[in-house]
Design a protein around this motif. Structure first.
Motif, short mmCIF file in Angstrom:
data_model
loop_
_atom_site.label_atom_id
_atom_site.label_comp_id
_atom_site.label_asym_id
_atom_site.label_seq_id
_atom_site.Cartn_x
_atom_site.Cartn_y
_atom_site.Cartn_z
N ARG A 1 0.86 -1.19 0.00
CA ARG A 1 0.00 0.00 0.00
C ARG A 1 0.89 1.23 0.00
O ARG A 1 1.97 1.22 0.58
N LEU A 2 0.41 2.28 -0.68
CA LEU A 2 1.15 3.54 -0.72
C LEU A 2 0.35 4.60 0.01
O LEU A 2 -0.83 4.80 -0.31
N VAL A 3 0.95 5.23 0.99
CA VAL A 3 0.29 6.36 1.66
C VAL A 3 1.11 7.61 1.41
O VAL A 3 2.34 7.57 1.31
N LEU A 4 0.39 8.73 1.32
CA LEU A 4 0.97 9.97 0.83
C LEU A 4 0.43 11.12 1.66
O LEU A 4 -0.72 11.10 2.07
N SER A 5 1.29 12.10 1.91
CA SER A 5 0.80 13.29 2.58
C SER A 5 1.72 14.46 2.25
O SER A 5 2.70 14.30 1.53
N SER A 6 1.38 15.63 2.77
CA SER A 6 2.27 16.78 2.60
C SER A 6 2.43 17.46 3.95
O SER A 6 1.47 17.62 4.70
N LEU A 7 3.66 17.84 4.24
CA LEU A 7 3.95 18.52 5.51
C LEU A 7 4.06 20.02 5.33
O LEU A 7 4.27 20.74 6.30
N GLY A 8 3.97 20.51 4.09
CA GLY A 8 4.07 21.95 3.86
C GLY A 8 5.47 22.47 4.07
O GLY A 8 6.44 21.72 4.13
N THR A 9 5.57 23.78 4.18
CA THR A 9 6.88 24.42 4.40
C THR A 9 7.13 24.51 5.90
O THR A 9 6.19 24.41 6.70
#
Ligand code: HAM
Length: 413
Positions: A162-170
């Motif tokens: 499974r692939l999980v993805l997110s963004s932490l921003g700057t």
């Protein structure tokens, strides 16, 4: 025998079929990454401790508890590398790679060291395949790297991925978010585990990682970074998603995804396998646009991942492992033919054949048995009547002049 020395805890030998399986993994990784323009890099196994303290981050478990650190005898603090991203960034700076066309795309395979409690899939020495692209903040870099790791896992046959993805921003957006999360955690302090409570100041994001039931309940309603992204970060994340959608790579957005290292900005991702159990992370990474500045360079964006070799192999079927082909097995009937036999095997190898010399002092019968086990095509036994050459496939055997053996194994008996 009770004082026989064994491997240190959390380490193991790699041999036999396991060694062949690793070799196959390396071939897949090399083919897939080099086809995309990634060049091999190897950095030293140990580095200045400051590289990891500054690069990976003082507040991480890796730096606080898991590094093998020692004095090099000259008063310098040295650490066995726990990961490869900070070293590759150091190498980028040290070798002036900013002068090359950007981004500089590099891959590596090697041993890494973390003093963790060993368990299934978790070791103190483990191997990683990693890839880093330094010098571009294009979201296509992020998406391409994720696709390449997916391709490698597929080629190896890693199961239940499974692939999980997110963004932490700057870092700025994250600082604002961090303060908000800290306030939220303090307001629910009495429901949190002691461990999480103690880290509210240092590393509040780790609360998302906790197994403690009370903490988990609190975190369900906690504010999420993904809802606090600035416009540019949101656009970056959406482009990464669009590119992944475009190639049909399935993923889940997981707003609670935390990675154990401090350098991440924007994209973070992880491939997990349910076949692994507790240590389910097969490989992961993300963008680290601040790391190079952190270790003393100019602002330079970067993105990459690393995947654990042992974990990839634990979750994939063992590949069929045939021994490498052997053209010629050379033995001698009497000790006086040993030197000639030795020379014949060496000459055959120099001529591009695979050849092994009988080194176990076996009888003629034992020689044939061993040659068969080794998968030899021809066996040459040097003796009084010249050389007895046997074709192991047809069973045909002839006495030939020793200096015609090479001709016969090329053109047949
Ligand atoms: P990481 O998530 O710490 O990231 O490690 C990457 C992979 O290495 C894990 O998914 C796991 O498969 C393997 N691994 C880590 N620790 C162990 C262990 N103790 N035993 C066995 N396998 C282990 C990094 O190391 C980052 N440098 C990845 C990266 C590259 N981020 C950006 N570029």
């Amino acid at each position: 025998l009770s004082d026989r020395i064994k491997t240190p805890r959390g380490t193991s030998d790699v041999l036999g079929d396991d060694a062949l399986a690793r070799e196959q993994l390396e071939r897949h990784a090399k083919r897939i990454l080099e086809r995309a323009g990634y060049a091999r890099i190897e950095t030293p196994t140990f580095e200045s401790t400051a590289l990891f303290a500054r690069g990976v981050g003082e507040s991480t478990d890796v730096v606080q508890k898991e590094m093998y650190t020692f004095d090099d005898g000259g008063g310098n603090s040295i650490t066995l590398r726990p990961e490869g991203t900070a070293p590759v960034c150091r190498a980028y700076l040290e070798n002036g790679m900013h002068k090359l066309p950007q981004p500089v795309k590099l891959w590596y395979l090697g041993a890494f060291f973390r003093s963790e409690r060993p368990q299934h899939g978790r070791y103190r020495q483990f191997w990683q395949v990693g890839a880093e692209a330094i010098g571009s903040d294009d979201p296509a870099v992020d998406a391409e790297l994720i696709v390449l790791l997916a391709e490698i896992l597929e080629a190896i046959g890693v199961q239940q991925v499974r692939l999980v993805l997110s963004s932490l921003g700057t870092p700025d957006a994250r600082a604002g978010y961090k303060a908000e999360l800290q306030a939220y955690l303090r307001a629910h302090e009495h429901d949190l585990s002691a461990d999480v409570r103690d880290r509210i100041d240092l590393n509040p994001l780790r609360a998302f990682d906790a197994d403690h039931p009370g903490t988990k309940r609190v975190m369900e309603a906690a504010p999420r970074m993904l809802d606090r992204l600035g416009d540019e970060d949101r656009e970056h994340f959406e482009t990464v998603r669009r590119l992944l959608d475009g190639v049909g790579l399935a993923y889940e957005v997981d707003t609670t995804l935390v990675r154990g290292l401090d350098y991440y900005t924007r994209t973070v991702f992880e491939f997990t396998s349910d076949a692994l159990g507790a240590q389910s992370g097969v490989g992961g990474g993300g963008r680290y646009d601040g790391l190079i500045e952190q270790i003393g360079g100019p602002h330079t964006p970067g993105m990459g991942w690393a995947a654990g070799v042992e974990r990839m192999l634990l979750t994939s079927p063992s590949p069929p492992t045939a021994p490498p082909p052997l053209d010629l097995y050379v033995a001698y009937a009497k000790p006086e033919y040993k030197d000639t036999a030795f020379r014949l095997a060496a000459d055959a190898r120099r001529a591009g054949h695979s050849a092994q010399l009988e080194l176990g002092g076996r009888s003629v019968k034992g020689t044939f048995k061993q040659a068969d086990r080794a998968g030899a095509r021809y066996v040459a036994i040097l003796g009084d009547e010249g050389t007895a050459l046997r074709d192991m496939e047809s069973g045909e055997q002839r006495d030939v002049e020793t200096d015609t053996v090479m001709h016969h194994i090329t053109h047949g008996l």
